[in-house]
Design an enzyme around this catalytic site. Sequence first.
Site, PDB file in Angstrom:
ATOM      1  N   HIS A   1       0.942  -1.083   0.048  1.00  0.00           N
ATOM      2  CA  HIS A   1       0.163  -0.139   0.037  1.00  0.00           C
ATOM      3  C   HIS A   1       0.880   1.279  -0.062  1.00  0.00           C
ATOM      4  O   HIS A   1       1.880   1.497   0.928  1.00  0.00           O
ATOM      5  CB  HIS A   1      -0.988  -0.124   1.211  1.00  0.00           C
ATOM      6  CG  HIS A   1      -2.041   0.803   1.123  1.00  0.00           C
ATOM      7  ND1 HIS A   1      -1.861   2.258   0.991  1.00  0.00           N
ATOM      8  CD2 HIS A   1      -3.428   0.364   1.277  1.00  0.00           C
ATOM      9  CE1 HIS A   1      -3.163   2.708   0.710  1.00  0.00           C
ATOM     10  NE2 HIS A   1      -3.967   1.672   1.111  1.00  0.00           N
ATOM     11  N   ALA A   2       0.686   1.947  -0.927  1.00  0.00           N
ATOM     12  CA  ALA A   2       1.651   3.179  -1.008  1.00  0.00           C
ATOM     13  C   ALA A   2       1.194   4.288  -0.477  1.00  0.00           C
ATOM     14  O   ALA A   2       1.737   5.382  -0.430  1.00  0.00           O
ATOM     15  CB  ALA A   2       1.863   3.609  -2.646  1.00  0.00           C
ATOM     16  N   ASP A   3      -0.059   4.310   0.105  1.00  0.00           N
ATOM     17  CA  ASP A   3      -0.665   5.654   0.833  1.00  0.00           C
ATOM     18  C   ASP A   3      -1.421   5.229   1.803  1.00  0.00           C
ATOM     19  O   ASP A   3      -2.724   5.566   2.068  1.00  0.00           O
ATOM     20  CB  ASP A   3      -1.626   6.449  -0.367  1.00  0.00           C
ATOM     21  CG  ASP A   3      -2.071   7.693   0.305  1.00  0.00           C
ATOM     22  OD1 ASP A   3      -1.376   8.258   1.197  1.00  0.00           O
ATOM     23  OD2 ASP A   3      -2.820   8.491  -0.335  1.00  0.00           O
ATOM     24  N   LEU A   4      -0.874   4.493   2.764  1.00  0.00           N
ATOM     25  CA  LEU A   4      -1.729   3.867   3.633  1.00  0.00           C
ATOM     26  C   LEU A   4      -1.509   5.249   5.039  1.00  0.00           C
ATOM     27  O   LEU A   4      -0.551   5.415   5.442  1.00  0.00           O
ATOM     28  CB  LEU A   4      -0.952   2.778   4.528  1.00  0.00           C
ATOM     29  CG  LEU A   4      -1.602   1.971   5.615  1.00  0.00           C
ATOM     30  CD1 LEU A   4      -2.906   1.501   5.256  1.00  0.00           C
ATOM     31  CD2 LEU A   4      -0.746   1.031   6.183  1.00  0.00           C
TER      32      LEU A   4
ATOM     33  N   ASN B   1      -7.296   7.279   4.537  1.00  0.00           N
ATOM     34  CA  ASN B   1      -7.568   6.184   3.409  1.00  0.00           C
ATOM     35  C   ASN B   1      -8.086   4.684   4.096  1.00  0.00           C
ATOM     36  O   ASN B   1      -8.043   3.675   3.337  1.00  0.00           O
ATOM     37  CB  ASN B   1      -6.242   5.876   2.565  1.00  0.00           C
ATOM     38  CG  ASN B   1      -5.899   7.195   1.727  1.00  0.00           C
ATOM     39  OD1 ASN B   1      -6.738   7.533   1.235  1.00  0.00           O
ATOM     40  ND2 ASN B   1      -4.696   7.193   1.767  1.00  0.00           N
TER      41      ASN B   1
END
Length: 85
Positions: free
Chosen positions: A76-79, A83
């Site tokens: 996951h690049a934007d945890l 989000n």
Amino acid sequence: AEKEMRNLVRMRAAGLEVPRAVMLRSHVLLMEFIGDDGWAAPRLKDAELSVSRAATAYRELIVMMRVMFQKCKLVHADLSEYNLL
């Protein structure tokens, strides 16, 4: 949008609770609504959790990230609390 749809399908197949991809058309991905009676589920940053529920949610998140990495080969690049529902 195509890649996001493939990733959602992979995660769902691995048993993760992710939104169901409904349709992909012209680079637009339609996903299922997550909430009740037309009200969106709160983001983690807006949720009011007890200390014990927050600890449980943290453990569940760690397990989900592990499955996502080990079974789906995804990271996951934007945890963030913005989000997570």
